[in-house]
Write an enzyme that holds these catalytic residues in place. Structure first.
Site, PDB file in Angstrom:
ATOM      1  N   HIS A 190      16.760  12.639  22.627  1.00  0.00           N
ATOM      2  CA  HIS A 190      15.861  13.731  22.235  1.00  0.00           C
ATOM      3  C   HIS A 190      16.175  14.076  20.786  1.00  0.00           C
ATOM      4  O   HIS A 190      17.271  14.556  20.480  1.00  0.00           O
ATOM      5  CB  HIS A 190      16.091  14.935  23.144  1.00  0.00           C
TER       6      HIS A 190
ATOM      7  N   GLU B 281     -13.633  -5.246  -2.238  1.00  0.00           N
ATOM      8  CA  GLU B 281     -13.445  -5.802  -0.895  1.00  0.00           C
ATOM      9  C   GLU B 281     -12.182  -5.246  -0.249  1.00  0.00           C
ATOM     10  O   GLU B 281     -12.142  -4.974   0.949  1.00  0.00           O
ATOM     11  CB  GLU B 281     -13.398  -7.327  -0.971  1.00  0.00           C
TER      12      GLU B 281
ATOM     13  N   SER C 162      -8.088 -19.820  -5.780  1.00  0.00           N
ATOM     14  CA  SER C 162      -7.007 -20.811  -5.886  1.00  0.00           C
ATOM     15  C   SER C 162      -7.550 -22.205  -6.126  1.00  0.00           C
ATOM     16  O   SER C 162      -6.826 -23.093  -6.581  1.00  0.00           O
ATOM     17  CB  SER C 162      -6.171 -20.797  -4.602  1.00  0.00           C
TER      18      SER C 162
ATOM     19  N   LYS D 242     -14.324 -18.707 -10.611  1.00  0.00           N
ATOM     20  CA  LYS D 242     -14.647 -17.547  -9.790  1.00  0.00           C
ATOM     21  C   LYS D 242     -14.091 -16.236 -10.356  1.00  0.00           C
ATOM     22  O   LYS D 242     -12.946 -16.154 -10.778  1.00  0.00           O
ATOM     23  CB  LYS D 242     -14.103 -17.727  -8.367  1.00  0.00           C
TER      24      LYS D 242
ATOM     25  N   THR E  82     -34.667  -0.947  -2.097  1.00  0.00           N
ATOM     26  CA  THR E  82     -34.588  -0.524  -0.702  1.00  0.00           C
ATOM     27  C   THR E  82     -34.668  -1.787   0.147  1.00  0.00           C
ATOM     28  O   THR E  82     -35.454  -2.699  -0.165  1.00  0.00           O
ATOM     29  CB  THR E  82     -35.722   0.445  -0.326  1.00  0.00           C
ATOM     30  N   HIS E  83     -33.841  -1.838   1.176  1.00  0.00           N
ATOM     31  CA  HIS E  83     -33.722  -3.040   2.012  1.00  0.00           C
ATOM     32  C   HIS E  83     -33.268  -4.249   1.180  1.00  0.00           C
ATOM     33  O   HIS E  83     -33.504  -5.395   1.569  1.00  0.00           O
ATOM     34  CB  HIS E  83     -35.048  -3.364   2.713  1.00  0.00           C
TER      35      HIS E  83
ATOM     36  N   TYR F  87       0.807  -1.220   0.000  1.00  0.00           N
ATOM     37  CA  TYR F  87       0.000   0.000   0.000  1.00  0.00           C
ATOM     38  C   TYR F  87       0.842   1.272   0.000  1.00  0.00           C
ATOM     39  O   TYR F  87       0.329   2.361   0.258  1.00  0.00           O
ATOM     40  CB  TYR F  87      -0.950  -0.003   1.204  1.00  0.00           C
TER      41      TYR F  87
ATOM     42  N   ARG G   5       3.422   9.711  14.417  1.00  0.00           N
ATOM     43  CA  ARG G   5       4.502   9.292  13.514  1.00  0.00           C
ATOM     44  C   ARG G   5       4.055   8.135  12.626  1.00  0.00           C
ATOM     45  O   ARG G   5       4.584   7.939  11.532  1.00  0.00           O
ATOM     46  CB  ARG G   5       5.737   8.882  14.322  1.00  0.00           C
TER      47      ARG G   5
END
Length: 430
Positions: free
Chosen positions: A68, A275, A263, A268, A140-141, A5, A310
């Site tokens: 520091h 996702e 896999s 699929k 709806t729903h 990412y 950080r």
């Protein structure tokens, strides 16, 4: 941030080298400002600007001893100078450079986010306009409601992103500020002109009132906006995931030639991008509680916020940019199965005209009550669902013809009725 990412432009901004380069820039600007009001000799400022540089290795050695990072930084710079080193860090405190630099890095990162947001809105605008006249079953729903414009779905997301941009602009203005106000934030060892000068040179606003730190409500607002943006991304991702289900199949993510979906099951094709975006959105939203707690510091400051910031800022920027880019790519390659969309409308067998019939009868027959008409129509729809028959055929044989003629009733069954206001809605948005 893990490599998966990592966004190179974001990583460069939040790298140690860039951060300390900005620290150095702030220190030099403070010296310049002191020179402007006659405290530091111009020659000393020239030497400071010419001689000082960031030596990460030397700073690490000094920090090992001092424990520091800012002291290690200033002593590293002092070692590069002679007597003029006394001007380094004059009148300021650690967070004057740390917060100003961090706010500057936030500004640089915000510019990337703005670019990504405007680009995804352009994609959504094109999809909206291209699909303005396409009808799709509204739900709806999760259940069929009435047909609506497919373009309105994309326009809805476009307009939501535009609101997110407005919020982001406000949050950016709040956080993109310079803070050069000294140890208690009261400028006791400084002049206000120092802060003005630094802010102008860095093209930042001014933190008009701080303590030893820029107040963290500013940071909390920014991350809250990012969490809101992430929720918009997940909203779109969820819709795509729902549409890609095998039993719906109205839309799907693009599938590359050699892409694999499972896999173990070669057939699929999974909505992996949507996702993925959903998961990253949850991560971004999870940071909100941390930044809200960061606003609660002891007196003029403590450093309980420093450690998590950080991590949070580089991570959130990396993840958000990644998620926006992935969603943009998903939308650009979105597969819209128009035949399936149309078939689902056909399969609904006109049952979605129930409100159309109800409204028309109530508008043009002044003597009948809503309850009577509603119950007749509902009974007809239940028969349609039970017997898999067409609503138009059933309603024409029902008691509703006591309140409206069959010829009038037949004219109500026009799918384009549900798109009659779409153009006007688009005119309000685009």
């Amino acid at each position: 941030m893990i490599n998966r990412y990592t966004i190179e432009d974001v990583e460069n901004i939040w790298s140690d080298q860039n951060k300390y380069n900005i620290w150095l820039k702030v220190e030099q600007l403070v010296c310049e400002a002191w020179a402007k009001i006659g405290v530091i000799p111009e020659e000393d400022v020239r030497l400071i600007k010419e001689k000082t540089y960031v030596d990460l290795k030397r700073m690490a050695v000094i920090e090992e001893e001092t424990k520091h990072d800012v002291v290690a930084f200033t002593r590293m710079l002092s070692e590069q100078l002679n007597v003029e080193s006394k001007w380094i860090h004059l009148g300021i405190t650690s967070t004057d450079i740390v917060d100003t630099a961090q706010n500057y890095m936030i500004k640089e990162s915000n510019q990337i986010i703005f670019k990504e947001l405007f680009e995804i809105t352009e994609v959504l605008k094109k999809l909206a306009i291209a699909n303005q006249d396409i009808l799709i079953m509204g739900r709806t729903h999760g259940m069929y409601g009435e047909p609506t414009s497919l373009g309105l779905k994309f326009a809805l997301w476009y307009e939501e992103f535009m609101r997110q941009i407005e919020r982001f602009e406000l949050a950016a203005a709040h956080i993109e500020v310079a803070k050069i106000s000294g140890s208690m934030g009261n400028y006791a060892n400084l002049e206000l002109e120092i802060e003005d000068y630094v802010a102008e040179k860095l093209e930042l606003g001014i933190d008009t009132l701080s303590t030893q730190v820029t107040q963290r409500d500013r940071h909390a607002f920014l991350i809250e906006v990012f969490a809101n943006i992430a929720s918009t991304l997940e909203k779109i991702a969820t819709e795509i995931r729902l549409f890609q289900r095998s039993d719906v199949n109205e839309m799907a993510e693009g599938f590359a030639k050699n892409q694999k979906g499972s896999s173990s099951m070669p057939h699929k094709k999974n909505p992996i991008s949507s996702e993925n975006i959903s998961g990253l959105a949850r991560y971004i939203r999870a940071q909100v509680i941390v930044v809200l707690e960061n606003n609660n510091l002891w007196h003029e400051r403590d450093i309980s916020h420093s450690s998590n910031e950080r991590i949070i800022f580089p991570d959130v920027y990396n993840v958000l940019v990644y998620a926006i880019r992935r969603m943009k790519d998903t939308l650009e390659n979105l597969v819209i199965n128009y035949d399936v969309i149309q078939q689902h409308i056909i399969d609904a067998k006109n049952i979605y005209f129930s409100q159309r019939v109800l409204t028309y009868v109530l508008m043009f027959n002044k003597k009948v009550t809503r309850e009577i008409v509603y119950d007749i129509i509902q009974e007809a729809t239940l028969e349609c669902l039970r017997e898999h028959t067409d609503f138009k055929d059933v309603i024409l044989k029902s008691q509703i013809v006591n309140y409206i003629s069959k010829s009038e009733l037949s004219l109500l069954f026009d799918d384009q009725f549900f798109n009659r206001q779409t153009k006007k809605i688009f005119e309000k948005i685009f």
